[in-house]
Structure formats: structure tokens, C-alpha cells
Scaffold this motif. Structure first.
Motif, PDB file in Angstrom:
ATOM      1  N   PRO A 108      13.715  11.908   0.662  1.00 34.93           N
ATOM      2  CA  PRO A 108      14.085  10.537   0.269  1.00 34.93           C
ATOM      3  C   PRO A 108      13.306  10.107  -0.981  1.00 34.93           C
ATOM      4  N   GLN A 109      13.784   9.051  -1.644  1.00 30.69           N
ATOM      5  CA  GLN A 109      13.004   8.488  -2.756  1.00 30.69           C
ATOM      6  C   GLN A 109      11.789   7.769  -2.184  1.00 30.69           C
ATOM      7  N   ASN A 110      12.007   7.133  -1.039  1.00 34.58           N
ATOM      8  CA  ASN A 110      10.991   6.266  -0.494  1.00 34.58           C
ATOM      9  C   ASN A 110      11.093   6.238   1.035  1.00 34.58           C
ATOM     10  N   ASP A 151       0.848  -1.188   0.000  1.00 38.05           N
ATOM     11  CA  ASP A 151       0.000   0.000   0.000  1.00 38.05           C
ATOM     12  C   ASP A 151       0.892   1.250   0.000  1.00 38.05           C
ATOM     13  N   LYS A 152       0.589   2.198  -0.911  1.00 40.57           N
ATOM     14  CA  LYS A 152       1.508   3.352  -1.023  1.00 40.57           C
ATOM     15  C   LYS A 152       0.783   4.693  -0.964  1.00 40.57           C
ATOM     16  N   ILE A 153       1.465   5.713  -0.460  1.00 41.17           N
ATOM     17  CA  ILE A 153       1.007   7.094  -0.651  1.00 41.17           C
ATOM     18  C   ILE A 153       2.100   7.751  -1.487  1.00 41.17           C
ATOM     19  N   LYS A 154       1.708   8.425  -2.575  1.00 38.24           N
ATOM     20  CA  LYS A 154       2.716   9.143  -3.360  1.00 38.24           C
ATOM     21  C   LYS A 154       2.441  10.625  -3.243  1.00 38.24           C
ATOM     22  N   PHE A 155       3.481  11.414  -3.132  1.00 45.58           N
ATOM     23  CA  PHE A 155       3.266  12.867  -3.130  1.00 45.58           C
ATOM     24  C   PHE A 155       4.478  13.549  -3.737  1.00 45.58           C
ATOM     25  N   ASN A 156       4.308  14.806  -4.098  1.00 47.50           N
ATOM     26  CA  ASN A 156       5.478  15.549  -4.573  1.00 47.50           C
ATOM     27  C   ASN A 156       5.576  16.904  -3.900  1.00 47.50           C
ATOM     28  N   ILE A 157       6.788  17.438  -4.032  1.00 43.13           N
ATOM     29  CA  ILE A 157       7.110  18.735  -3.434  1.00 43.13           C
ATOM     30  C   ILE A 157       7.423  19.624  -4.629  1.00 43.13           C
ATOM     31  N   LYS A 158       7.009  20.897  -4.579  1.00 41.19           N
ATOM     32  CA  LYS A 158       7.120  21.786  -5.750  1.00 41.19           C
ATOM     33  C   LYS A 158       8.438  21.671  -6.512  1.00 41.19           C
ATOM     34  N   ARG A 159       9.578  21.738  -5.780  1.00 39.05           N
ATOM     35  CA  ARG A 159      10.855  21.781  -6.491  1.00 39.05           C
ATOM     36  C   ARG A 159      11.356  20.394  -6.923  1.00 39.05           C
ATOM     37  N   GLU A 160      10.695  19.340  -6.504  1.00 38.85           N
ATOM     38  CA  GLU A 160      11.136  17.989  -6.867  1.00 38.85           C
ATOM     39  C   GLU A 160      10.411  17.548  -8.133  1.00 38.85           C
ATOM     40  N   GLU A 161      11.162  16.959  -9.066  1.00 38.18           N
ATOM     41  CA  GLU A 161      10.493  16.517 -10.293  1.00 38.18           C
ATOM     42  C   GLU A 161      10.183  15.019 -10.229  1.00 38.18           C
ATOM     43  N   ARG A 162       9.748  14.563  -9.117  1.00 35.50           N
ATOM     44  CA  ARG A 162       9.451  13.140  -8.959  1.00 35.50           C
ATOM     45  C   ARG A 162       8.509  12.959  -7.779  1.00 35.50           C
ATOM     46  N   ILE A 166       7.571  11.275  -4.233  1.00 36.67           N
ATOM     47  CA  ILE A 166       8.185  10.648  -3.063  1.00 36.67           C
ATOM     48  C   ILE A 166       7.171   9.585  -2.631  1.00 36.67           C
ATOM     49  N   GLU A 167       7.650   8.371  -2.358  1.00 39.00           N
ATOM     50  CA  GLU A 167       6.697   7.302  -2.040  1.00 39.00           C
ATOM     51  C   GLU A 167       6.795   6.903  -0.571  1.00 39.00           C
ATOM     52  N   ILE A 168       5.639   6.737   0.039  1.00 46.24           N
ATOM     53  CA  ILE A 168       5.608   6.172   1.397  1.00 46.24           C
ATOM     54  C   ILE A 168       4.961   4.792   1.243  1.00 46.24           C
ATOM     55  N   SER A 169       5.686   3.741   1.531  1.00 45.45           N
ATOM     56  CA  SER A 169       5.149   2.392   1.348  1.00 45.45           C
ATOM     57  C   SER A 169       4.842   1.776   2.707  1.00 45.45           C
ATOM     58  N   LEU A 197      18.263   8.262  -1.272  1.00 49.11           N
ATOM     59  CA  LEU A 197      18.056   7.893   0.129  1.00 49.11           C
ATOM     60  C   LEU A 197      16.716   7.180   0.295  1.00 49.11           C
ATOM     61  N   ILE A 198      16.734   6.086   1.052  1.00 48.35           N
ATOM     62  CA  ILE A 198      15.476   5.471   1.491  1.00 48.35           C
ATOM     63  C   ILE A 198      15.461   5.507   3.013  1.00 48.35           C
ATOM     64  N   GLN A 199      14.362   5.968   3.573  1.00 49.76           N
ATOM     65  CA  GLN A 199      14.217   6.004   5.032  1.00 49.76           C
ATOM     66  C   GLN A 199      13.411   4.793   5.488  1.00 49.76           C
ATOM     67  N   VAL A 200      13.960   4.059   6.462  1.00 49.99           N
ATOM     68  CA  VAL A 200      13.207   2.967   7.088  1.00 49.99           C
ATOM     69  C   VAL A 200      13.086   3.319   8.578  1.00 49.99           C
ATOM     70  N   PRO A 201      12.073   4.118   8.927  1.00 49.07           N
ATOM     71  CA  PRO A 201      11.946   4.553  10.326  1.00 49.07           C
ATOM     72  C   PRO A 201      11.463   3.427  11.226  1.00 49.07           C
ATOM     73  N   THR A 202      12.100   3.266  12.375  1.00 52.41           N
ATOM     74  CA  THR A 202      11.771   2.124  13.241  1.00 52.41           C
ATOM     75  C   THR A 202      11.230   2.526  14.608  1.00 52.41           C
ATOM     76  N   THR A 203      11.020   3.825  14.838  1.00 49.23           N
ATOM     77  CA  THR A 203      10.372   4.253  16.088  1.00 49.23           C
ATOM     78  C   THR A 203       9.044   4.930  15.726  1.00 49.23           C
ATOM     79  N   VAL A 204       8.171   5.063  16.725  1.00 51.78           N
ATOM     80  CA  VAL A 204       6.893   5.754  16.471  1.00 51.78           C
ATOM     81  C   VAL A 204       7.192   7.167  16.003  1.00 51.78           C
ATOM     82  N   LEU A 205       8.101   7.836  16.721  1.00 49.93           N
ATOM     83  CA  LEU A 205       8.411   9.231  16.394  1.00 49.93           C
ATOM     84  C   LEU A 205       8.917   9.373  14.958  1.00 49.93           C
TER      85      LEU A 205
END
Ligand SMILES: NC(=O)c1ccc[n+]([C@@H]2O[C@H](COP(=O)([O-])OP(=O)(O)OC[C@H]3O[C@@H](n4cnc5c(N)ncnc54)[C@H](O)[C@@H]3O)[C@@H](O)[C@H]2O)c1
Ligand SMILES: [Zn+2]
Length: 359
Positions: free
Chosen positions: A158-160, A2-13, A15-18, A122-130
């Protein structure tokens, strides 16, 4: 997945949250075709998830940098060591860095990724609630300079981001609760329904297994709310300030005893309650709001008050904060649960406020 995709004005791609199991990182790395990967983590997280990390290293010619856990690693020395290691291991511009850990690993690795070879994926794999609800989303990266938190940093997306809520099961209760303060913050400032949902559950930590679905919905909602704010104001010059609810007082409390006494979320919890009690007394906030905040924090074993802070010390700390200016401080206040506003408060009033809060 399941993914959420979004972009930021200056980014030409996008960003995916999986939302998936951490094992699925490998699929994402394959799909993106990286040839070299470096995972940066800390000792505690490595011990718990070494199977996943070693497997990536084996199958995708990856390597690992394992750091000491804790805020002290978020510094120039460790950053220097990371650059040297990346260089020694021949990490190239089209390789990938994975930040695998809590907010400390995310902020530090994110900053290293933003500057090494002028920016590497960069891919972020966050492992705490925060880190799942807050630090891994929005692109803020930083290191501390001594006791000056987040003095050097960059906005780097990050890319993802990979969210697996099962990894939260190994978190110590205090760390889990610490992140819940930021979850409660989103309810306070933007979403009364979210606030009520958390309120009804009671203690998010103790119910995390039986209410796994609800916890996942809550984490997802916080991320959606953050994305919405960040898309409107990536660089934190306007509306993104609202994410600082509870933080003006929170930073004062966090700083005592050289950041040893309270964790960030705990200090923010106290900050949210005290600022709302004060703003109720000034007529800015609907009466009863502070009581609701107090109850939801206590249900989640979070502190709501602190004794023995000198008001003059608090005032000095607030005006030294990087968000303060010579004319005053932008306070984030609630009209009621789920609705906030930014109030510019002159320094004289801030001085009176600290006397009233820290009696
Ligand atoms: N970039 C942003 O927008 C942003 C926002 C908020 C906070 N932050 C930063 O985040 C940092 C705090 O992050 P944090 O609270 O995640 O702290 P942290 O990264 O220090 O992690 C807390 C502890 O939990 C351990 N841990 C991590 N994942 C675990 C797991 N799954 N199981 C068991 N133990 C685990 C870690 O080893 C560490 O000891 C601060 O430096 C703060 O400035 C950044
Ligand atoms: Zn915070």
C-alpha cells in the motif's frame, strides 16, 4: 501525525505507516491529490465508522463498496463483484482504493487493488488487532479457493497504512484476544522485552483503556519488528518464515470443522504452546519456555490445548500445507523467549512429532 517510513527493495518509494486518528485519512488523501476514491469495507465496520467514510465520500467524490463480514467474503465471487463495481463506477488508474476493515477486507481489497487496471493505489485502514499488527503490513494480499486459504494472491504494497488504536475499542473481546496471539508471537520469536511487557500487563483487552499508551507502544513495536523482517525477505523465501511460529500446528487446528471452531489467532496460540512443549522435550528449547507461553496466553483468554485431533489427520494436513515440501517441513522453534530459529525437519520426524503432540 506520527509516522514510520520504510521501503522494499523493488519499490521506488516509501511506504508510510501513520499513527493517527482515522479522521486524518482525509488530509492524507488531499495531500496525495487523488480525484477519485473507492472505500471497501464490511457491514459491521461501516455501521460503526460510517461518519468517517460518508464524510470522505462527500468531500472527495468517493464511493463505497460494503461487503458481508467474515472469511466467506474472501473469495472469487466477491472479488468478481468488486471488479465489476470498480468498473461501473469508473475508477481510473490514478484513483485510490481504501481497505477499511479487518484482515479479510485488507487481503481481499489489497488483491483487487493489485490486479484492477494492473494495479491501483491502495491505503490500508486496519481496524482489528490482527490486521494492525500483522496483515496490513508486509504486502501479502490474497483470496481463498474454497477451503484452501490464501491460494490466489499477490505481493502488493500500500502507499499508506493508517493505525488508529481507538477503533479497537469497538472490537468484540474474542476478536481482540485473537489478535493478541500474533502480538505474543512477536515477543516469543524476536523480543523478550516485549514479551515481558505483555506478561506484566496481564490481559491486554481489559486494560486497553487505562494502558492505552502501553498498548500503542506494543502495537508499534510489533509493526517495527514485522517491517524489519519483511525488508529482509519480502517474498517469504527465507527469514520471513519465522513469522510462522505456531502456524504449522495452528493451520491444522484452524482447519477443523471447516474453519468454524477456532479463529486464526486462537489456533496459532495453541500451535505456539504445543510446538514449544514438543521442542522442549527434544532439547531444542530452554526448559520452562512453554510454561511462560502457556501463562501469557491464558492471561489473554486464549486457548492452549485441544482434544480429539487424530495424529494421522494432523500429519496429512501439515504435509498439504503450502509451506511443506517433499523433503520435509521448516519448523520455527524457540531457543528461548525472544530468540527463534528455523529447523528443517524430515517428514518421518514430522510424523513422529504429530504422534507425540496429538496423543
Ligand atoms: N496478509 C497477511 O499478511 C495476513 C496475515 C494474517 C492474517 N491474514 C488474514 O486476515 C484475516 C483475518 O483478519 P481479522 O482477524 O482481522 O478478521 P476479519 O477481517 O474477519 O474481522 C473480524 C471481525 O471483526 C469485525 N470488525 C473489524 N473491525 C472492527 C472494529 N473496529 N470494531 C468492531 N468490529 C470490527 C469484522 O466485521 C469481522 O466480523 C484472514 O483472512 C487471514 O488469512 C492475512
Ligand atoms: Zn498468523
Amino acid at each position: 501525525m506520527d509516522k514510520i517510513k520504510f521501503n522494499i527493495k523493488r519499490e521506488e518509494r516509501n511506504i508510510e505507516i501513520s499513527f493517527c486518528n482515522i479522521e486524518e485519512i482525509q488530509k492524507i488523501i488531499y495531500a496525495r491529490g487523488y480525484e477519485g476514491v473507492c472505500i471497501i469495507t464490511d457491514e459491521t465496520v461501516y455501521e460503526l465508522y460510517k461518519g468517517t467514510m460518508d464524510d470522505i465520500c462527500e468531500k472527495i467524490s468517493g464511493s463505497l463498496i460494503i461487503l458481508e463480514p467474515g472469511e466467506k467474503s474472501k473469495c472469487m465471487n466477491t472479488l468478481g463483484e468488486i471488479y465489476s463495481e470498480l468498473n461501473l463506477r469508473g475508477i481510473k488508474r490514478d484513483d485510490l482504493i481504501i481497505a477499511f476493515g479487518g484482515g479479510v477486507i485488507g487481503d481481499l481489497t489489497g488483491f483487487a487493488a493489485s490486479t484492477y487496471l494492473r494495479g491501483i493505489d491502495l491505503i490500508q485502514v486496519p481496524t482489528t488487532v490482527l490486521s494492525q499488527v500483522d496483515s496490513s503490513v508486509g504486502g501479502k494480499t490474497a483470496i481463498n479457493l474454497g477451503n484452501n486459504k490464501n491460494r490466489v494472491g499477490a505481493f502488493y504494497q500500500p502507499q499508506n497504512v493508517i493505525i488508529d488504536i481507538d477503533v479497537l475499542n469497538t472490537l468484540q473481546k474474542r476478536e481482540f484476544n485473537n489478535g493478541c496471539a500474533e502480538i505474543i508471537k512477536y515477543g516469543c520469536i524476536l523480543d523478550e522485552i516485549l514479551f515481558d511487557k505483555i506478561y506484566d500487563i496481564g490481559n491486554l483487552h481489559d486494560t486497553r483503556v487505562i494502558y492505552k499508551c502501553k498498548l500503542e507502544q506494543i502495537i508499534r513495536r510489533c509493526i517495527e519488528l514485522k517491517i524489519d523482517v519483511v525488508q529482509k525477505d519480502e517474498k517469504d523465501i527465507g527469514i520471513r518464515n519465522i513469522l510462522n511460529f505456531g502456524h504449522t500446528i495452528g493451520h491444522v487446528i484452524e482447519g477443523i470443522d471447516d474453519y468454524e471452531k477456532f479463529k486464526h489467532g486462537e489456533a496459532v496460540a495453541i500451535g505456539m504452546y504445543l510446538i514449544t512443549k514438543w521442542s522442549e522435550s527434544k532439547g531444542y528449547t530452554v526448559i520452562g519456555t512453554a510454561e511462560k507461553i502457556k501463562n501469557i496466553l491464558l492471561k489473554n483468554n486464549l486457548p492452549i490445548n485441544i482434544q480429539g485431533i487424530d495424529s494421522e489427520y494432523a500429519y496429512r494436513a501439515i504435509i498439504k500445507d503450502k509451506k511443506a515440501s517433499a523433503s520435509g517441513v521448516k519448523l520455527i522453534l524457540l531457543k528461548e523467549i525472544g530468540e527463534c530459529f528455523i529447523k528443517h525437519v524430515p517428514l518421518e520426524e514430522i510424523s513422529k512429532m504429530t504422534e507425540e503432540i496429538f496423543v
